[in-house]
Design an enzyme around this catalytic site. Structure first.
Site, PDB file in Angstrom:
ATOM      1  N   HIS A 282       3.536  -2.439   3.159  1.00 19.31           N
ATOM      2  CA  HIS A 282       3.650  -1.070   2.675  1.00 19.31           C
ATOM      3  C   HIS A 282       4.868  -0.894   1.801  1.00 19.31           C
ATOM      4  O   HIS A 282       5.930  -1.490   2.062  1.00 19.31           O
ATOM      5  CB  HIS A 282       3.673  -0.093   3.858  1.00 19.31           C
TER       6      HIS A 282
ATOM      7  N   ASP B   3       0.816  -1.215   0.000  1.00 17.47           N
ATOM      8  CA  ASP B   3       0.000   0.000   0.000  1.00 17.47           C
ATOM      9  C   ASP B   3       0.847   1.262   0.000  1.00 17.47           C
ATOM     10  O   ASP B   3       2.019   1.241   0.366  1.00 17.47           O
ATOM     11  CB  ASP B   3      -0.855   0.046   1.285  1.00 17.47           C
TER      12      ASP B   3
END
Lengths: 479, 333
Positions: free
Chosen positions: A440, A294
Site C-alpha cells: 500500500h 494500492d
C-alpha cells in the site's frame, strides 16, 4: 502359471476389499459429521488446484476467496431503496435487521451528511436541525438500520415489500416513471468503454442514466427526492425517469459536464459473449516479480518513488480515482519514472455492493482521470478493492478494456501492527517466480522495508517488472 | 499379505473414520449446560433464546425483565409474567417510602403505574404521542418522575411532581434517555439526536458540544463527571455544555451498552457488537475503562442491557436471542 493366477485373484480380492472399506469408512465419516465432509471435498479440490503455489500464496488465495464468500453471503438479501419513487441505492437484511446506506438516502432528502472520524458517527444537518447516528461501515459505505433512520429523519412512511424498500416523505414531485421493459434498449460507450447497457430510446431521442454518466466523469450527482429534481454539481438537470432512475440526453449532460476529447456512441443492446479473460493472480514461472502499490495518492508517495528509484525498480500503482485530481503531479512523476499506473476504482467501495452501471462508472471515471493527468497513459489492469470480485465484475472490467489482477502474495502491510522487518520477512520468504505482491502506498513501514527486500530478492536472481510487462512476457511464452 | 493383517488394517481404518466423525466439534453459540459449574463465573438464568430488552434490579434482589413487550418478575429460580394492560416498551421500578412502584411506558404512549405487590394498574394522565415511550427516570430526592419519548411523530419530555397524578410537558425536545444528577436535582441530561443538559430542573436545555449520543452515566460516588457514551468510548463533561476529555476503549466492535457499578468505583462493563460481522461480546474493566477483559463465554453475543445487583457483586446481562445471564463479579476481584 496356476500360482500366478492364484496370486492375481488374491490381489483382485484385496483391491475390491479395500475399495469397499474406503466406501464404508467414508460413509461413516459422513454419518458422524456431514458438514465436515463437504469441507474435505473442498479441501481436496483446493489441494489439486493449488499444487503450484507455496504456503503464502495459498494463504493469499484463501483469504481472497473467503472474503468474497463472506461478502456474497452478507449481501444476499438485497433491497432496492426508493425515496419518493426515485431509486436511490441498495439496502440489505443482516440477521433480520434491514440496513440502508445513510449518505444516499439522507442526501436525497436534503440532509447534509458529514463523517465525524474522532467519534465514529455520522452527523446529519438540515436547516437548523442536527442529528448524530452511529453507522455500520461495510466496505467503505455507511449503513444505518432502517428503524433508526425512520425515527431519526421522522420519515412519513416506510414500506418493505418484495425486494423493495419504499420511503415516502413529504413528496412534492409528480414523477411519472417510465417502464424500462417497454423501451428500446442500447449499450452506450465512452471512448470505447461500455458505460451502460441500459440506455433507452424515447420519443425519438436516446437517453442515458444521468447519475452513471455524471459518476463516469467524477462529478457529484444529487437527487432531491422531495422535489423530484436531479442536479449535477449543484446545477439542475432536465431528465425523465425510467424505473425510478433519472435519464437525460447526451446533450443535456454535456451542457453540465465538460467532456472535451471524449467520443460517445450507442449500439443496439446485446450481451457480451466474448471469452472471459482469466483473472490474474500470478505471472509466469520465471524469476520475475511484480511489486504493486494500492490505494490513495498522497504525500507519502514521493518517498516511495525515491526508494524505488534508488533500487532501480519499476512497480505498478493501483490508484483510487478520487485522489488523482489533488495529486496530479504525483501521477505524472509515477509515469515519468517508468512505473505503471492502474485502476483501483474511484471510491474504493466493495464492488459487490454496487449496481453494474455503478461499477462501470467507478472504472471509467478512474480511467479518464488517470489518462488526463498522466499525459495520455491508459491503465490496462484493474484491481478490485479488497480483492472482492466475481465473473460479472471481471466481464464489466473487460468491457472497459481492463484485465482483472489480484495478487499472489499479501505483504500484510495493511496491518498497522506490522513493522518494516515483518513486511520484509513476508516478502522475502514468500516470493516465488511470477509472484505479484500487494502493498500500500501510504505505509512508511513498507517504504522502509523495500530496499532490503529488493536487495535480497535481487541476490536470488529476481527481476522486477510491472504487471503489464509480466503479462506480456507470459503471452510471448505462450505464443 | 496375510488376511489377518488386512482385517486389522481395515478395522483400524474404520475406527479412525468413526473417531474422526465423532471428534469433529460442531459450532455452538450458546450451550447452557456447558456454562454452569460449581464455582461459577457466568451462568444462564432464563429466557432461553429470547431477546431480553431491559433489566431492572430492586434493593431486595428481585429482578425484572422486559422481553417482547412483556414484563417478568423473578420468583424463586424462575420468572413469572406480570400481567400488563398493554404491551410495554420501557419500565422503571421506583423504590421509596418502603414501597416498590412499577412504572410502565407502553408501546402506544400510555404510562401505567402500580404497586409491585398489587394487581391494580393506574393509567396516568400523561399525554404523549401514540408511539412507544422511550425512557423513564426518577429523582428520588424530590419524588419527580420524568418520561421521554422520541418517535417519528414527535416526542418530548414530561414531568410529574406528585407521583404520577398530574403531568406537565416541560420540553418538546425528543428524548430516548433521561438521566438525573444523583445529588443535584436541577441537573438533567436528555439524549436523542444530540445530548442536552438542563441546569434548572428541565426548564431550559443547552446542547453539549459533542456528537456522542448513546447515553449518559453519572457515578453516585464520583458525581462531578458525566460520561456521555459514543460508539467507541465516552466523552466527559462536568455538567456543562463543554466537554473536558474523551476516552476511547479500543474494543473490536462498537458499544451497545455501558454500565458502571454504583457500589464500586472503577468497575465498568460494556457490551459491544459489530454489524455485519457479528464480532463483539461482553467486556469487564476494573480501572474505569482504561483496560478491558473479555468475558469469553459471551464472545460474539450481542448484549442488549445490563444491571448490577444492588450490592454490586453480580451483573445481570440481557442478550439478543440468548436470554438472561448472570456474571459473578467476585471472580474478577
Amino acid at each position: 502359471m496356476e500360482g500366478e493366477v492364484e496370486t492375481l485373484k488374491k490381489s483382485g480380492k484385496i483391491v475390491v476389499l479395500l475399495i469397499i472399506t474406503i466406501i464404508v469408512g467414508g460413509s461413516l465419516a459422513v454419518f458422524f459429521s456431514v458438514d465436515k465432509f463437504k469441507q474435505i471435498g473442498k479441501i481436496t479440490t483446493d489441494i489439486l488446484y493449488r499444487r503450484s503455489m507455496n504456503w503464502y500464496e495459498n494463504q493469499a488465495q484463501k483469504e481472497i476467496e473467503s472474503a468474497n464468500d463472506f461478502a456474497k453471503e452478507r449481501l444476499e438479501k438485497k433491497y432496492h431503496v426508493f425515496v419518493n419513487g426515485i431509486l436511490v441505492d441498495n439496502g440489505y437484511d443482516w440477521d433480520g435487521t434491514v440496513f440502508v446506506p445513510i449518505r444516499t438516502i439522507a442526501g436525497s432528502l436534503n440532509w447534509t451528511v458529514n463523517w465525524i472520524p474522532e467519534l465514529g458517527v455520522i452527523q446529519l444537518v438540515k436547516d437548523k436541525e442536527e442529528a448524530y447516528v452511529d453507522i455500520v461501515n461495510f466496505f467503505g459505505k455507511a449503513y444505518v438500520d432502517l428503524d433508526s433512520l425512520e425515527n431519526l429523519l421522522r420519515l412519513q412512511e416506510v414500506c418493505v415489500h418484495g425486494g423493495n424498500i419504499e420511503i415516502e416523505h413529504y413528496k412534492d414531485n409528480n414523477i411519472n416513471s417510465l417502464n424500462f421493459n417497454k423501451m428500446e434498449r442500447y449499450n452506450f460507450f465512452i471512448d470505447g468503454m461500455k458505460m451502460t447497457d441500459r440506455a433507452v430510446a424515447y420519443k425519438g431521442k436516446n437517453y442515458i442514466p444521468a447519475q452513471i454518466f455524471s459518476m463516469s466523469f467524477g462529478k457529484t450527482f444529487h437527487y432531491d427526492a422531495v422535489k423530484g429534481q436531479s442536479y449535477i454539481a449543484k446545477q439542475k438537470l432536465n431528465s425523465i425517469y425510467v424505473d425510478g432512475e433519472a435519464y437525460s440526453t447526451l446533450n443535456e449532460l454535456k451542457n453540465l459536464i465538460n467532456t472535451d476529447g471524449c467520443t460517445f456512441n450507442y449500439e443496439r443492446f446485446s450481451t457480451d459473449n466474448n471469452r472471459l479473460l482469466p483473472i490474474i493472480y500470478k505471472g509466469p514461472k520465471k524469476k520475475v516479480v511484480a511489486l504493486t502499490f494500492d490505494d490513495y495518492l498522497g504525500d507519502k508517495v514521493p518517498a516511495l518513488l525515491a526508494a524505488l528509484k534508488k533500487s532501480d525498480v519499476k512497480a505498478t500503482f493501483y490508484i483510487i480515482g478520487n485522489s488523482v485530481e489533488t495529486n496530479g503531479d504525483i501521477v505524472k512523476a509515477i509515469v515519468e519514472q517508468g512505473h505503471e499506473i492502474a485502476n483501483h476504482t474511484w471510491d474504493h467501495f466493495n464492488v459487490h455492493t454496487l449496481r453494474d452501471d455503478e461499477i462501470r462508472a467507478q472504472l471509467i471515471s478512474t480511467q479518464l482521470v488517470l489518462q488526463r493527468y498522466s499525459g495520455g497513459s491508459k491503465p490496462i489492469t484493474f484491481r478490485p478493492p479488497g480483492g472482492y470480485y466475481d465473473n460479472k465484475i471481471v466481464r464489466i472490467a473487460q468491457e472497459v478494456g481492463l484485465n482483472t489482477v489480484l495478487w499472489s502474495i499479501n505483504s500484510t502491510d495493511a496491518d498497522l501492527n506490522n513493522g518494516p522487518s515483518v513486511i520484509k520477512d513476508v516478502i522475502v520468504k514468500s516470493t516465488q517466480p511470477g509472484s505479484i505482491i500487494v502493498m500500500h502506498m501510504g505505509r512508511e513501514s513498507t517504504i522502509e522495508a523495500l530496499p532490503d527486500a529488493i536487495e535480497v530478492l535481487r541476490r536470488k536472481g529476481y527481476n522486477f517488472v510491472t504487471v503489464s510487462r509480466m503479462l506480456d512476457s507470459e503471452e510471448r511464452d505462450r505464443n | 499379505m496375510d488376511c489377518k493383517k488386512i482385517m486389522v488394517i481395515i478395522i483400524l481404518f474404520l475406527v479412525i473414520c468413526v473417531s474422526t466423525g465423532c471428534s469433529i466439534k460442531k459450532d455452538t453459540v450458546l450451550d447452557d449446560n456447558q456454562k454452569v459449574n460449581a464455582d461459577w463465573l457466568l451462568k444462564k438464568m432464563d429466557f432461553q433464546n429470547n431477546n431480553v430488552e431491559q433489566i431492572e434490579v430492586t434493593s431486595d434482589g428481585k429482578i425484572l425483565i422486559l422481553s417482547a413487550g412483556k414484563i417478568y418478575e423473578s420468583e424463586g429460580e424462575g420468572f413469572k409474567e406480570i400481567l400488563l394492560p398493554e404491551s410495554a416498551a420501557v419500565f422503571y421500578i421506583m423504590e421509596n417510602d418502603n414501597k416498590q412502584t412499577l412504572i410502565v411506558g407502553s408501546s402506544r404512549g400510555v404510562l401505567y403505574m402500580k404497586n409491585l405487590k398489587e394487581n391494580v394498574w393506574q393509567k396516568t394522565a400523561l399525554n404523549a404521542y401514540t408511539q412507544p415511550l422511550n425512557t423513564i427516570a426518577v429523582d428520588l430526592k424530590i419524588g419527580t418522575i420524568y418520561v421521554g419519548q422520541s418517535s417519528k411523530l414527535g416526542g418530548g419530555i414530561w414531568r410529574s411532581n406528585d407521583n404520577g397524578i398530574t403531568w406537565e410537558k416541560i420540553s418538546d425536545t425528543t428524548a430516548r434517555c433521561i438521566v438525573v444528577h444523583p445529588e443535584d436535582s436541577n441537573v438533567l441530561y436528555a439524549v436523542d439526536r444530540v445530548t442536552l443538559i438542563s441546569r434548572n430542573h428541565g426548564i431550559t436545555w443547552r446542547k453539549i458540544n459533542t456528537a456522542a449520543n448513546y447515553g449518559v452515566l453519572i457515578h453516585p460516588l464520583s458525581s462531578e463527571k458525566a460520561y456521555i457514551v459514543y460508539p467507541q468510548g465516552t466523552v466527559i463533561c462536568e455538567h456543562s455544555e463543554v466537554t473536558v476529555d474523551r476516552q476511547s476503549f479500543n474494543l473490536p466492535a462498537p458499544i451497545t451498552c455501558l454500565e458502571l457499578n454504583f457500589s464500586r468505583l472503577g468497575e465498568w462493563v460494556v457490551g459491544s457488537w459489530d454489524y455485519p460481522s457479528g464480532v463483539g461480546g461482553l467486556y469487564y474493566s476494573s480501572d474505569s475503562g482504561k483496560s478491558w477483559i473479555r468475558v469469553d463465554d459471551l464472545l460474539n453475543v450481542r448484549i442488549t442491557d445490563m444491571r448490577f445487583a444492588k450490592n454490586g457483586d453480580r451483573l445481570y446481562i440481557g442478550t439478543a436471542d440468548g436470554g438472561l445471564w448472570v456474571l459473578n463479579l467476585g471472580k474478577y476481584r
